[in-house]
Motif scaffolding. Sequence first.
Motif, mmCIF file in Angstrom:
data_model
loop_
_atom_site.group_PDB
_atom_site.id
_atom_site.type_symbol
_atom_site.label_atom_id
_atom_site.label_comp_id
_atom_site.label_asym_id
_atom_site.label_seq_id
_atom_site.Cartn_x
_atom_site.Cartn_y
_atom_site.Cartn_z
ATOM 1 N N LEU A 173 -26.179 -53.833 -6.077
ATOM 2 C CA LEU A 173 -26.341 -53.047 -4.936
ATOM 3 C C LEU A 173 -26.153 -51.667 -5.407
ATOM 4 O O LEU A 173 -26.553 -50.769 -4.745
ATOM 5 C CB LEU A 173 -25.354 -53.647 -3.880
ATOM 6 C CG LEU A 173 -25.918 -54.916 -3.168
ATOM 7 C CD1 LEU A 173 -25.002 -55.227 -2.054
ATOM 8 C CD2 LEU A 173 -27.303 -54.980 -2.949
ATOM 9 N N LYS A 174 -25.042 -51.528 -6.293
ATOM 10 C CA LYS A 174 -24.895 -50.105 -6.716
ATOM 11 C C LYS A 174 -26.141 -49.425 -7.268
ATOM 12 O O LYS A 174 -26.390 -48.177 -7.183
ATOM 13 C CB LYS A 174 -23.533 -50.087 -7.678
ATOM 14 C CG LYS A 174 -23.213 -48.693 -8.010
ATOM 15 C CD LYS A 174 -22.007 -48.969 -8.900
ATOM 16 C CE LYS A 174 -21.225 -47.480 -9.174
ATOM 17 N NZ LYS A 174 -22.341 -46.383 -10.102
ATOM 18 N N LEU A 175 -26.813 -50.251 -8.310
ATOM 19 C CA LEU A 175 -28.024 -49.924 -8.841
ATOM 20 C C LEU A 175 -29.231 -49.500 -7.613
ATOM 21 O O LEU A 175 -30.073 -48.829 -7.773
ATOM 22 C CB LEU A 175 -28.406 -50.920 -9.839
ATOM 23 C CG LEU A 175 -27.642 -50.735 -11.018
ATOM 24 C CD1 LEU A 175 -28.032 -52.105 -11.657
ATOM 25 C CD2 LEU A 175 -27.844 -49.624 -11.948
ATOM 26 N N VAL A 176 -29.015 -50.382 -6.527
ATOM 27 C CA VAL A 176 -30.043 -50.024 -5.594
ATOM 28 C C VAL A 176 -29.662 -48.727 -5.094
ATOM 29 O O VAL A 176 -30.439 -47.832 -4.622
ATOM 30 C CB VAL A 176 -29.780 -51.296 -4.481
ATOM 31 C CG1 VAL A 176 -30.757 -50.933 -3.307
ATOM 32 C CG2 VAL A 176 -30.449 -52.369 -5.038
ATOM 33 N N LYS B 154 -21.690 -47.485 2.047
ATOM 34 C CA LYS B 154 -21.670 -47.922 3.666
ATOM 35 C C LYS B 154 -23.143 -48.948 3.397
ATOM 36 O O LYS B 154 -23.093 -49.964 4.123
ATOM 37 C CB LYS B 154 -21.953 -46.691 4.478
ATOM 38 C CG LYS B 154 -20.574 -46.066 4.677
ATOM 39 C CD LYS B 154 -20.834 -45.071 5.716
ATOM 40 C CE LYS B 154 -19.526 -44.386 6.177
ATOM 41 N NZ LYS B 154 -19.553 -43.180 7.097
ATOM 42 N N GLU B 155 -24.178 -48.355 2.662
ATOM 43 C CA GLU B 155 -25.268 -49.097 2.908
ATOM 44 C C GLU B 155 -25.249 -50.355 2.072
ATOM 45 O O GLU B 155 -25.552 -51.267 2.674
ATOM 46 C CB GLU B 155 -26.634 -48.306 1.884
ATOM 47 C CG GLU B 155 -27.692 -48.933 1.642
ATOM 48 C CD GLU B 155 -28.539 -49.506 3.138
ATOM 49 O OE1 GLU B 155 -29.324 -50.089 2.916
ATOM 50 O OE2 GLU B 155 -28.034 -48.770 4.145
ATOM 51 N N ALA B 156 -24.548 -50.571 0.784
ATOM 52 C CA ALA B 156 -24.227 -51.567 0.359
ATOM 53 C C ALA B 156 -23.536 -52.698 1.086
ATOM 54 O O ALA B 156 -23.770 -53.881 1.124
ATOM 55 C CB ALA B 156 -23.426 -51.342 -1.253
ATOM 56 N N ILE B 157 -22.703 -52.260 1.761
ATOM 57 C CA ILE B 157 -21.646 -52.933 2.503
ATOM 58 C C ILE B 157 -22.533 -53.392 3.707
ATOM 59 O O ILE B 157 -22.350 -54.783 4.169
ATOM 60 C CB ILE B 157 -20.295 -52.489 3.369
ATOM 61 C CG1 ILE B 157 -19.489 -51.981 1.958
ATOM 62 C CG2 ILE B 157 -19.648 -53.173 4.237
ATOM 63 C CD1 ILE B 157 -18.041 -51.341 2.248
ATOM 64 N N ARG B 158 -23.481 -52.731 4.316
ATOM 65 C CA ARG B 158 -24.308 -53.197 5.482
ATOM 66 C C ARG B 158 -25.176 -54.256 4.856
ATOM 67 O O ARG B 158 -25.426 -55.364 5.644
ATOM 68 C CB ARG B 158 -25.182 -52.114 5.836
ATOM 69 C CG ARG B 158 -26.238 -52.294 7.057
ATOM 70 C CD ARG B 158 -26.857 -51.249 7.220
ATOM 71 N NE ARG B 158 -28.003 -51.143 6.242
ATOM 72 C CZ ARG B 158 -29.320 -51.908 6.011
ATOM 73 N NH1 ARG B 158 -29.237 -52.775 6.957
ATOM 74 N NH2 ARG B 158 -30.294 -51.669 5.188
ATOM 75 N N LEU B 159 -25.540 -54.061 3.704
ATOM 76 C CA LEU B 159 -26.426 -54.993 3.107
ATOM 77 C C LEU B 159 -25.443 -56.633 2.855
ATOM 78 O O LEU B 159 -26.099 -57.503 3.071
ATOM 79 C CB LEU B 159 -27.109 -54.696 1.813
ATOM 80 C CG LEU B 159 -28.154 -53.503 1.664
ATOM 81 C CD1 LEU B 159 -28.702 -53.161 0.634
ATOM 82 C CD2 LEU B 159 -29.669 -54.229 2.528
#
Length: 343
Positions: free
Chosen positions: A86-89, A256-261
């Motif tokens: 997700l960090k790479l995303v 925030k986006e990674a946690i949302r995913l």
Amino acid sequence: MDDRTRTTADAELTAIFERAFAPLRKSVADKRIPGGVFGIVDLKHGRMTRAIGAAQITPAIRPMTLDTWFDLASLTKVIFTTTRVLKLVDEGVIDLDAPLTTLLPDLRQYDAEAWERKVTFRQCLGHQTPFPAVVPIYTYGRDPELLRAFILQREWRAGPPVYSDINFILLGFALERLTGKTLRDLDPGPGFAWSADPENSAATEDCTWRHRVLSGEVHDDNCSALQGSGHAGLFGTVTSVLDFAESLLNGTGASKEAIRLMRTPLSDKRTHGWEQPYPGWWGGNTCSPGTIGHTGFTGTALWIDLDRGRAWTLLTNRIHPTRHFDSGILALRQAVGDLVNQT
């Protein structure tokens, strides 16, 4: 006997902890499991941890302590692999809806129409692929590079979507291709490692093909043969696991986006990498809808309630000295979760 408790908790969290620790104490007293460590972290009320029982009972007896290292097994999937993907995303390196072949162009390279070549990163994170649940890859040899080639070129039998280690083995391969390093050469994260001191680790199985009691080395057969993979192999202590959980609770451990995913469902049971509450799940029946969690075969588990700002981990050596014993781990995990969240 209980190890000394470490706590910065207030009275409210202490009361929660004491009632939730009781099922673990009973499991050890009833000799269902040799030992375990239980921990809670709450953004408002502090942190509390306690160890009980034995880290090893054969061929020698060693006590469980708060500094005992655990083979985290499939917690590797969420603590390491999901977080890295997700960090790479976030960085625009990986497109979740792109096929794995964008990083693994040689996946089923001899059949351009193979279904495996259409599998996406998102599908792997959510276990929404046709890969089989369990495959004894280690029985095909001990050469890790040859096994990697075997996994990439094998014509896999397609079936309905199930929880499959193959999904995260392939995600691990993708991370290796991106970095040019094996997973064991990558930084496992603060407080984590790819192996541990055998004298300060919770023992797992008396392995039938390695012919020894495993301690400080990975239990998972396929991860052992591959000499590192994305689905297992991470070691940590109760402190490192709770530190990781707290970093997600306070927003410092992922975007925030990674946690949302991590919270976004991909099926009735799974999000991006994690599980979410469903009837009969391992985290109990009183979790809030904002809870994500995961378990590990060796007897480990972590749950993070992102709505309440609370996380708890139950780390045990329930397969020591053998997996072929009813440890009651499902009921234990559910009981602890229900008591943690009891109002």
